[in-house]
Motif scaffolding. Structure first.
Motif, PDB file in Angstrom:
ATOM      1  N   ALA A 245       0.627  -1.260   0.094  1.00 30.75           N
ATOM      2  CA  ALA A 245       0.041  -0.179   0.114  1.00 30.75           C
ATOM      3  C   ALA A 245       0.795   1.114  -0.025  1.00 30.75           C
ATOM      4  N   VAL A 246       1.980   1.007  -0.622  1.00 32.61           N
ATOM      5  CA  VAL A 246       3.005   2.455  -0.643  1.00 32.61           C
ATOM      6  C   VAL A 246       2.781   2.975  -1.952  1.00 32.61           C
ATOM      7  N   ALA A 247       2.614   4.060  -1.877  1.00 35.77           N
ATOM      8  CA  ALA A 247       2.592   5.007  -3.340  1.00 35.77           C
ATOM      9  C   ALA A 247       2.973   6.522  -2.916  1.00 35.77           C
ATOM     10  N   VAL A 248       3.634   7.129  -3.905  1.00 31.00           N
ATOM     11  CA  VAL A 248       3.832   8.111  -4.220  1.00 31.00           C
ATOM     12  C   VAL A 248       3.063   9.025  -5.258  1.00 31.00           C
ATOM     13  N   PRO A 249       1.919   9.710  -5.218  1.00 23.15           N
ATOM     14  CA  PRO A 249       1.253  10.121  -6.117  1.00 23.15           C
ATOM     15  C   PRO A 249       2.070  11.082  -7.236  1.00 23.15           C
ATOM     16  N   GLY A 250       2.050  10.613  -8.608  1.00 21.49           N
ATOM     17  CA  GLY A 250       2.471  11.265  -9.428  1.00 21.49           C
ATOM     18  C   GLY A 250       4.035  10.378  -9.812  1.00 21.49           C
ATOM     19  N   GLU A 251       4.135   9.532  -8.956  1.00 23.29           N
ATOM     20  CA  GLU A 251       5.761   9.024  -9.195  1.00 23.29           C
ATOM     21  C   GLU A 251       5.596   7.286  -8.956  1.00 23.29           C
ATOM     22  N   ARG A 252       6.573   6.726  -9.536  1.00 25.92           N
ATOM     23  CA  ARG A 252       6.460   5.181  -9.787  1.00 25.92           C
ATOM     24  C   ARG A 252       6.681   4.892  -8.328  1.00 25.92           C
ATOM     25  N   ALA A 253       6.031   3.875  -7.935  1.00 26.82           N
ATOM     26  CA  ALA A 253       6.208   3.344  -6.626  1.00 26.82           C
ATOM     27  C   ALA A 253       7.561   2.778  -6.200  1.00 26.82           C
ATOM     28  N   PRO A 254       7.773   3.001  -4.963  1.00 21.92           N
ATOM     29  CA  PRO A 254       9.163   2.364  -4.491  1.00 21.92           C
ATOM     30  C   PRO A 254       9.493   0.743  -4.613  1.00 21.92           C
ATOM     31  N   LEU A 255      10.301   0.238  -5.377  1.00 20.70           N
ATOM     32  CA  LEU A 255      10.615  -1.205  -5.180  1.00 20.70           C
ATOM     33  C   LEU A 255      11.037  -1.667  -4.072  1.00 20.70           C
ATOM     34  N   LEU A 256      10.194  -2.287  -3.269  1.00 19.87           N
ATOM     35  CA  LEU A 256      10.549  -2.742  -1.949  1.00 19.87           C
ATOM     36  C   LEU A 256      11.085  -4.339  -1.695  1.00 19.87           C
ATOM     37  N   LEU A 257      10.418  -5.047  -2.791  1.00 21.73           N
ATOM     38  CA  LEU A 257      10.403  -6.603  -2.614  1.00 21.73           C
ATOM     39  C   LEU A 257      11.266  -6.939  -3.686  1.00 21.73           C
ATOM     40  N   SER A 258      12.695  -7.232  -3.494  1.00 19.76           N
ATOM     41  CA  SER A 258      13.310  -7.995  -4.746  1.00 19.76           C
ATOM     42  C   SER A 258      13.237  -9.485  -4.473  1.00 19.76           C
ATOM     43  N   ARG A 259      13.809 -10.030  -5.689  1.00 26.60           N
ATOM     44  CA  ARG A 259      13.555 -11.391  -5.716  1.00 26.60           C
ATOM     45  C   ARG A 259      14.048 -12.217  -4.819  1.00 26.60           C
ATOM     46  N   ILE A 276       0.546  -1.689  -8.336  1.00 27.73           N
ATOM     47  CA  ILE A 276       0.785  -1.884  -9.472  1.00 27.73           C
ATOM     48  C   ILE A 276       0.493  -0.849 -10.758  1.00 27.73           C
ATOM     49  N   ASP A 277      -0.518  -0.015 -10.239  1.00 24.97           N
ATOM     50  CA  ASP A 277      -0.789   1.088 -11.259  1.00 24.97           C
ATOM     51  C   ASP A 277       0.214   2.077 -11.173  1.00 24.97           C
ATOM     52  N   GLN A 278       0.990   1.902 -10.342  1.00 21.69           N
ATOM     53  CA  GLN A 278       2.192   2.861 -10.342  1.00 21.69           C
ATOM     54  C   GLN A 278       3.598   2.063 -10.414  1.00 21.69           C
ATOM     55  N   GLY A 279       3.321   0.874 -11.060  1.00 26.98           N
ATOM     56  CA  GLY A 279       4.700   0.180 -11.416  1.00 26.98           C
ATOM     57  C   GLY A 279       4.900  -0.957 -10.463  1.00 26.98           C
ATOM     58  N   GLY A 280       4.228  -1.066  -9.167  1.00 29.82           N
ATOM     59  CA  GLY A 280       4.254  -2.159  -8.418  1.00 29.82           C
ATOM     60  C   GLY A 280       5.490  -2.160  -7.331  1.00 29.82           C
ATOM     61  N   ILE A 281       5.440  -2.868  -6.223  1.00 27.01           N
ATOM     62  CA  ILE A 281       6.579  -2.760  -5.273  1.00 27.01           C
ATOM     63  C   ILE A 281       7.570  -3.995  -5.446  1.00 27.01           C
ATOM     64  N   ALA A 282       7.099  -4.974  -6.096  1.00 31.86           N
ATOM     65  CA  ALA A 282       8.108  -6.271  -6.248  1.00 31.86           C
ATOM     66  C   ALA A 282       8.552  -6.287  -7.516  1.00 31.86           C
ATOM     67  N   GLU A 283       9.715  -7.062  -7.761  1.00 33.14           N
ATOM     68  CA  GLU A 283      10.422  -7.067  -8.709  1.00 33.14           C
ATOM     69  C   GLU A 283       9.563  -8.273  -9.564  1.00 33.14           C
ATOM     70  N   THR A 284       8.852  -8.957  -9.283  1.00 34.41           N
ATOM     71  CA  THR A 284       7.988  -9.824  -9.829  1.00 34.41           C
ATOM     72  C   THR A 284       6.663  -9.595 -10.309  1.00 34.41           C
ATOM     73  N   SER A 285       6.209  -8.249  -9.931  1.00 36.00           N
ATOM     74  CA  SER A 285       4.938  -7.745 -10.116  1.00 36.00           C
ATOM     75  C   SER A 285       4.571  -7.180 -11.515  1.00 36.00           C
TER      76      SER A 285
END
Length: 352
Positions: A245-259, A276-285
């Protein structure tokens, strides 16, 4: 002012238990159209625009709208109100210099889409950015809906045969599911309240102490913690459900979950990536519902579309007050101007 209201065309094909998820929301209900018509505006509604949300064409006609073809809804509107950002085919239908409003998320859109809108001199306003003073009422409403849906979605994905067969609430003598939520904003707090109501154990992480203080008041019973890499790894390792549930309006979501981190999570864990509408937080998303690395990924960019009638009412309730202030130019309303990615084809601050 002439408003166009087209029917949404989006559909996401997923694996069971969801199958196809069609975008059924509409930006204005018949009641919202009536308000605009009473102010002297003309509203053109594509036939069938509200049918998936339970609003028949007749209701729009009674509200004073003119039912038109898809081409007319896009071509006649000075302001076109969509839900999802326009496709290249839809951009071609818009009149030069028109204003199009939708959940744009242009920070993660293909560059060809942005360039096509710029070349046509469009003004592109993102619902996710509309507001003032840090308040984004349209985004807040959709985030609240998504958060409240989270336990329903997770519960289905935990059920056999698709999932590991875990009951969120547990039973006397059997511990409840562990739910880890990353992000204590509107969506994260709504999800925490809802999961607690279902009897799950909830852990809420955020980088801002003030957000956690607010969450502790709203979601009593949730464990709150400042997010660090070591905590993220430790909490993710025991989660039955992990909510992004992490999002920064107007920017890509931070990538928090690596493989590497995902590989240490227990098999059958459910990942609800609401960013996911802002890119997702996981490398696998990626968009869809699927299993990868033993983890069930739920990555739908339009979660509120699962309840299109409620969501359409919420869209109208939060968007209409700004539209009622429009006279000759939507950008004359400060809150709408705040949401502009493009101004007559020129990139605004959100794209610079």
């Amino acid at each position: 002012m002439e408003f166009g209201l087209p029917k949404e065309q989006g559909v996401v094909k997923t694996q069971p238990p969801f199958g196809e998820v069609r975008e059924g929301r509409v930006a204005l209900t018949p009641q919202g159209v009536r308000e605009l018509v009473d102010r002297g505006h003309r509203v053109y509604v594509e036939r069938g625009a509200g049918e998936r949300a339970g609003f028949p064409d007749g209701a729009y006609e009674e509200a004073g709208a003119r039912l038109v073809s898809r081409e007319e809804a896009f071509g006649r509107g000075e302001v076109v109100l969509k839900v999802g950002r326009p496709t290249l085919e839809e951009i071609a239908l818009l009149r030069p210099g028109a204003t199009v409003m939708a959940f744009m998320h242009l920070a993660v859109a293909e560059s060809s889409l942005v360039e096509a809108m710029a070349e046509k001199g469009l003004t592109a306003i993102g619902y996710e950015l509309i507001g003032a003073g840090g308040r984004r009422p349209v985004l807040k409403a959709m985030s609240e809906i998504a958060g409240r849906l989270a336990p329903q979605i997770a519960g289905r994905l935990l059920e056999a045969p698709f999932g590991p067969g875990v009951l969120l609430s547990g039973l006397p003598g059997i511990p409840p599911a562990d739910v880890v939520i990353l992000g204590a904003g509107v969506l994260g707090r709504a999800a925490a309240r809802s999961f607690l109501g279902m009897g799950a154990s909830v852990y809420l992480l955020d980088k801002e102490l003030s957000a956690l203080e607010e969450a502790s008041k709203e979601a009593k019973g949730a464990v709150t913690a400042l997010i660090t890499q070591s905590r993220l790894e430790r909490y993710a390792a025991f989660a039955d459900v992990l909510v992004g549930a992490v999002a920064v309006p107007g920017e890509r979501a931070p990538l928090l979950l690596s493989r590497a981190l995902l590989s240490r999570m227990r098999p059958g864990t459910v990942l609800l990536d609401f960013a996911i509408d802002q890119g997702g937080i996981a490398e696998t998303s990626r968009v869809g519902v699927y299993q990868e690395m033993g983890i069930t990924h739920f990555c739908l960019p339009n979660v509120p579309a699962l309840v299109p009638r409620t969501s359409s009412h919420a869209l109208t309730a939060t968007l209409l007050p700004f539209l009622l202030e429009v006279e000759e130019d939507p950008l004359g309303v400060p809150e709408l101007r705040q949401g502009a990615y493009l101004l007559l084809g020129q990139k605004g601050g959100h794209l610079e």
